[in-house]
Design a protein around this motif. Structure first.
Motif, short mmCIF file in Angstrom:
data_model
loop_
_atom_site.label_atom_id
_atom_site.label_comp_id
_atom_site.label_asym_id
_atom_site.label_seq_id
_atom_site.Cartn_x
_atom_site.Cartn_y
_atom_site.Cartn_z
N THR A 378 -5.06 11.15 5.67
CA THR A 378 -6.19 10.37 6.23
C THR A 378 -6.56 9.22 5.24
OG1 THR A 378 -7.48 12.05 5.55
CG2 THR A 378 -7.15 12.30 7.67
N GLY A 379 -6.52 9.76 3.56
CA GLY A 379 -6.73 8.79 2.80
C GLY A 379 -5.63 7.58 2.53
N ALA A 380 -4.40 7.87 3.10
CA ALA A 380 -3.51 6.66 3.05
C ALA A 380 -4.00 5.61 3.71
CB ALA A 380 -2.10 7.43 3.61
N TYR A 381 -4.51 5.82 5.09
CA TYR A 381 -4.85 4.62 5.67
C TYR A 381 -6.22 3.79 4.92
CZ TYR A 381 -2.78 7.24 9.56
OH TYR A 381 -1.98 7.94 10.50
N ASP A 382 -7.01 4.55 4.34
CA ASP A 382 -8.06 4.07 3.54
C ASP A 382 -7.62 3.07 2.49
OD1 ASP A 382 -9.81 5.46 5.23
OD2 ASP A 382 -10.01 7.04 3.74
N THR A 383 -6.52 3.53 1.83
CA THR A 383 -5.88 2.76 0.90
C THR A 383 -5.28 1.57 1.35
OG1 THR A 383 -5.49 4.88 -0.54
CG2 THR A 383 -4.11 3.00 -1.18
#
Length: 851
Positions: A378-383
């Motif tokens: 999920t953090g990949a999308y934020d990055t």
């Protein structure tokens, strides 16, 4: 030259073969050198020592009813032999239309599979060593040519024959590609087969009165294309965040790749072509619809690395050692321009995220850390959103290896933002596909995880284009034909034909259509496409793929489906299927070489220390960055450690993984040693038994940290606890420890620093403490003196109350009148009297002087 003439030539040369062989044997015995013989008939595999052939053009790249009745193939033959080759001729051969099972293997099949052949065309009389010659073959699609009568994707073999010196006729080179056929122009022979629909006779429903064959648009394929943009992890591990240091790279490969002539530079050029960046004028409607179905899939690790490079970076001489010498990188400007261009492209199209650094799902599941898993998925999308300034499409995890194990499925099930996966069709149970017929739509449900499948053969063909061909890891070894002798044009043509394959692979409509699966009839077939993660298309490749997809959409055989629609539709998938290892692929490779037991122990240890260290840092609005920003680069290093190669390259697990673990461990240890007690050394003397113990704590880290003391002291020296203490960033703080010594003997005190959650910091300090205390003897002496003082005071008071003189005063002389007078005067009067006395004494003459 015709095939018959070629056969007669072969017969004539056969009679002389024995003589030539004999001469060759004599020459060889004489030491002149090796002599090849007539090694192959036209149908055998070519001897690559003779020549090479490179295709330069295939026209039309896709056959349609309006593209003409012929196919033209142009190329170049080069003599790689050390002697001339005579009577060089060329012809085309084709095999039957490909299916999903032989889409990739047919290119490596024996030439006998290519059973339909045209006549030979002469190229040149003699081809000298190292000489090249251009050729062009123009053959009919039907009568006397390729004999193509229906739509599909046809494998083509360009067969070059010749007669080397001292040998017979042989196939000296070949090249293989594919030809997609969408529809066919009018043809007299096929027109004769046409029957009026009302006559009662059967006729192919797509066959026209003039013999043309129409495109089958009765059941359009749902076309979605994911465009991966990624690179193997390039950051050297062990650098902390918060702009406290420039990043370190493991080498200069990424810098070179970002250049205009590098892999990522060309890939970005290709992406700009697909997105239409910089184009002027209106594009046709079908091309616009195709672009809406293309979604850029970005690796967050790549763009975060490039963003950091733009601010300055260095290249490490030893990636396993964070303290190793470095040299300054010179690609900051290149990185900044590349990222600016990518940001502009991303603003014009759909964007989604790959797992951070292509982290392996199996490894993440084994580690079992929620923060690390959240950062990878999920953090990949934020990055991606933060760096590119977009709102990415969420909900579909794209593993680099194209497969998900049961453990990986457990990891993904129920995770917000990553609750579905895309895998190759060979990673689901074939029995489930056959049982439900879901191969048409490509959607399944394994447990609670929805799965979208894509064709591995199509992906492999797309991975073969560009200057850096790659073979995905989910492709078995026996499906990996050599691409060394294939030109960029032949590989590009194969990729375009493979892209069209799932859109053309449809049976003609029949009366049984009404009885077909209602889901299939509504949803259509699946043309969900994903190339290998590290593919390298060029702008020419991108234009060919875009034109091919645009043609399919314009003809009605494909229907563009945006990724958002795919993700929302996966929630309705109800066709059960088991997740399996792709056929004939090693299980370790299939799941991305999960962590070994040894590496798993190290990763878990580092994860725990990183989490506990982060919790120990102080927080506040006055800090330049947060604890998470400071320490998250180490988590990113761990994700790079569990990165999965999307090709057969296993360097990640064999070399890079141990080096990254060593660097991470070194940095964590350095952080622990950076908060320390300044050892006063020697003997520490307390002024009294209750004097405080003075210590100085130093913090070399970039954030304040909360620590406490772990004190070990003997029973005769009690040392108090000062509780939790905050040490300023890159500063010191003096601590006063309350002490109580019950002995004057020297005592050894061991003091260790720990964080608030018991992470040991630096090395313990041993202090030799000496206190000025007398212990119990001093206590009893003091008590005895006090008792005596009380008794003497009571005795004096007793005599005074009774009006009796104290016997202790009996030897004291009686005061004279002057003393009584002084005793009855005040202080000021006594002082004045003393001054008068002193003055009188000064006025009295010295007896010696009077004499």
């Amino acid at each position: 030259m015709t095939a018959d003439r070629a056969g007669r030539g072969a017969t004539l040369t056969a009679a002389a073969a024995a003589v030539l062989l004999t001469i060759g044997f004599v020459l060889a015995m004489a030491g002149i050198g090796p002599v090849p013989t007539a090694s192959a008939a036209p149908g055998d595999n070519p001897d690559t020592d003779y020549a090479s052939v490179s295709l330069t053009e295939v026209t039309p790249s896709t056959v349609t009813s309006s593209s003409g009745r012929t196919v033209t193939v142009r190329g170049r033959v080069t003599n790689t032999f050390d002697r001339p080759i005579h009577d060089v001729i060329v012809r085309l051969q084709r095999a039957d239309p490909v299916t999903s099972t032989n889409l990739r293997t047919v290119l490596g099949a024996d030439a006998s599979v290519y059973g339909t052949a045209t006549g030979f065309h002469k190229v040149t009389e003699t081809l000298a060593p190292k000489q090249s010659v251009e050729f062009a073959v123009d053959v009919p699609l039907s009568g006397g040519g390729l004999q193509i009568s229906q739509a599909g994707v046809y494998p083509l073999l360009v067969n070059v024959n010749g007669t080397p010196d001292y040998g017979g006729q042989a196939r000296i080179a070949d090249s293989r590609t594919m030809l997609p056929v969408l529809s066919l122009p009018a043809d007299r022979a096929r027109a004769a087969q046409w029957v009026s629909p009302g006559s009662g006779a059967e006729s192919a429903p797509l066959l026209g009165r003039d013999g043309s064959v129409a495109a089958n648009d009765t059941n359009p394929a749902g076309f979605t294309f994911l465009w991966p943009l990624a690179a193997p992890p390039q950051q050297a591990a062990g650098t902390l965040g918060g702009d406290t240091a420039d990043i370190r790279l493991v080498g200069g490969d990424l810098t070179s790749s970002l250049e205009d002539d590098g892999r990522l530079g060309k890939s970005l050029n290709a992406l700009e072509t697909v997105a239409g960046v910089g184009e002027s004028g209106d594009t046709d409607r079908s091309e616009s619809r195709v672009r809406n179905a293309i979604c850029l899939a970005v690796d967050p690790d790549l763009i975060s690395t490039v963003q950091s490079m733009a601010s300055g970076y260095s290249i490490s001489e030893d990636p396993a050692d964070p303290e190793s010498p470095t040299r300054e990188g010179d690609g900051s400007t290149t990185a900044r321009k590349w990222l600016q261009r990518l940001t502009h492209v991303a603003s014009t199209m759909c964007v989604t995220a790959l797992p951070y650094a292509q982290a392996g799902l199996d490894s993440l599941d084994r580690v079992g850390d929620k923060k690390l898993t959240a950062m990878a998925l999920t953090g990949a999308y934020d990055t991606v959103d933060n760096i590119l300034g977009v709102t990415s499409v969420r909900g579909l995890t794209l593993p680099a290896v194209g497969a998900v194990s049961p453990q990986g499925r457990t990891l993904l099930e129920g995770r917000a933002g990553s609750d579905a996966a895309a895998v190759v069709s060979t990673a689901v149970d074939p029995a489930a596909r056959a049982r439900t017929g879901s191969a048409l739509v490509g959607r399944y449900r394994s447990g609670e995880l929805p799965v979208q499948t894509y064709d591995p053969g199509v992906s492999a063909a797309l991975g073969a284009i560009g200057d850096h061909p790659v073979a995905p890891s989910y492709l078995p070894d026996w499906q990996r034909p050599s691409l060394a002798g294939e030109s960029a044009v032949s590989r590009r043509q194969t990729a375009a034909a493979s892209l069209a394959f799932p859109m053309l692979d449809a049976s003609p409509p029949s009366s049984s259509d009404s009885d077909s699966d209602p889901v299939t009839a509504v949803t259509g077939r699946s043309a969900f496409t994903m190339p290998p993660t590290y593919w390298s298309p060029t702008p020419d490749d991108a234009r060919t793929l875009l034109d091919t997809a645009g043609l399919m959409v314009a003809s009605g055989v494909a229907d563009p489906v945006p990724l958002t629609d795919v993700v929302s539709g996966l929630g309705e998938a109800d066709r059960d299927a088991d997740l399996v290892v792709p056929g004939d692929v090693d299980q370790l490779a299939a799941y991305g070489y999960p962590l070994s037991s040894k590496d798993l122990t190290e990763v878990r240890r580092d994860v725990e220390l990183i989490d506990r260290l982060q919790d120990s840092f102080a927080t506040g609005n006055d800090l330049p960055f947060t604890p998470a920003e400071y320490i998250d680069p180490l988590r990113a290093d761990l994700l790079r450690t569990v990165s999965t190669p999307s090709t057969t390259n296993t360097i990640v697990s064999r070399i890079e993984r141990p080096a990254r673990l060593a660097a991470i461990g070194a940095t964590v240890t350095h952080m622990q040693q950076s908060v320390s007690l300044l050892d006063p050394s020697g003997r520490y003397t307390l002024a009294s038994e209750r004097s405080p113990l003075l210590l100085v704590v130093r913090n070399e880290l970039a954030l304040p940290i909360k620590v406490s003391l772990d004190i070990t002291a003997p029973s005769e020296l009690s040392v108090g606890d000062v509780g939790v203490v905050e040490i300023p960033a890159q500063g010191t703080r003096q601590l006063q420890l309350p002490t109580h010594a019950s002995s004057s003997q020297s005592a050894t005190v061991r003091i260790a620093l720990v964080t608030t959650n018991d992470v040991p910091l630096s090395s313990p300090v041993d202090l030799s403490v000496y206190a000025n205390a007398y212990g119990k003897a001093l206590f009893w002496i003091t008590i005895g003196a006090a008792v005596i003082l009380v008794l003497l005071t009571a005795r004096r008071l007793w005599h005074r109350f009774r009006g009796e003189p104290d016997p202790a005063d009996e030897d004291r002389p009686e005061p004279d009148e002057h003393e009584r007078q002084l005793a009855s005067t005040g202080y000021q009067q006594r002082l004045a009297a003393e001054r008068v006395t002193e003055a009188d004494e000064r006025e009295q003459p010295d007896p010696g002087e009077r004499a």
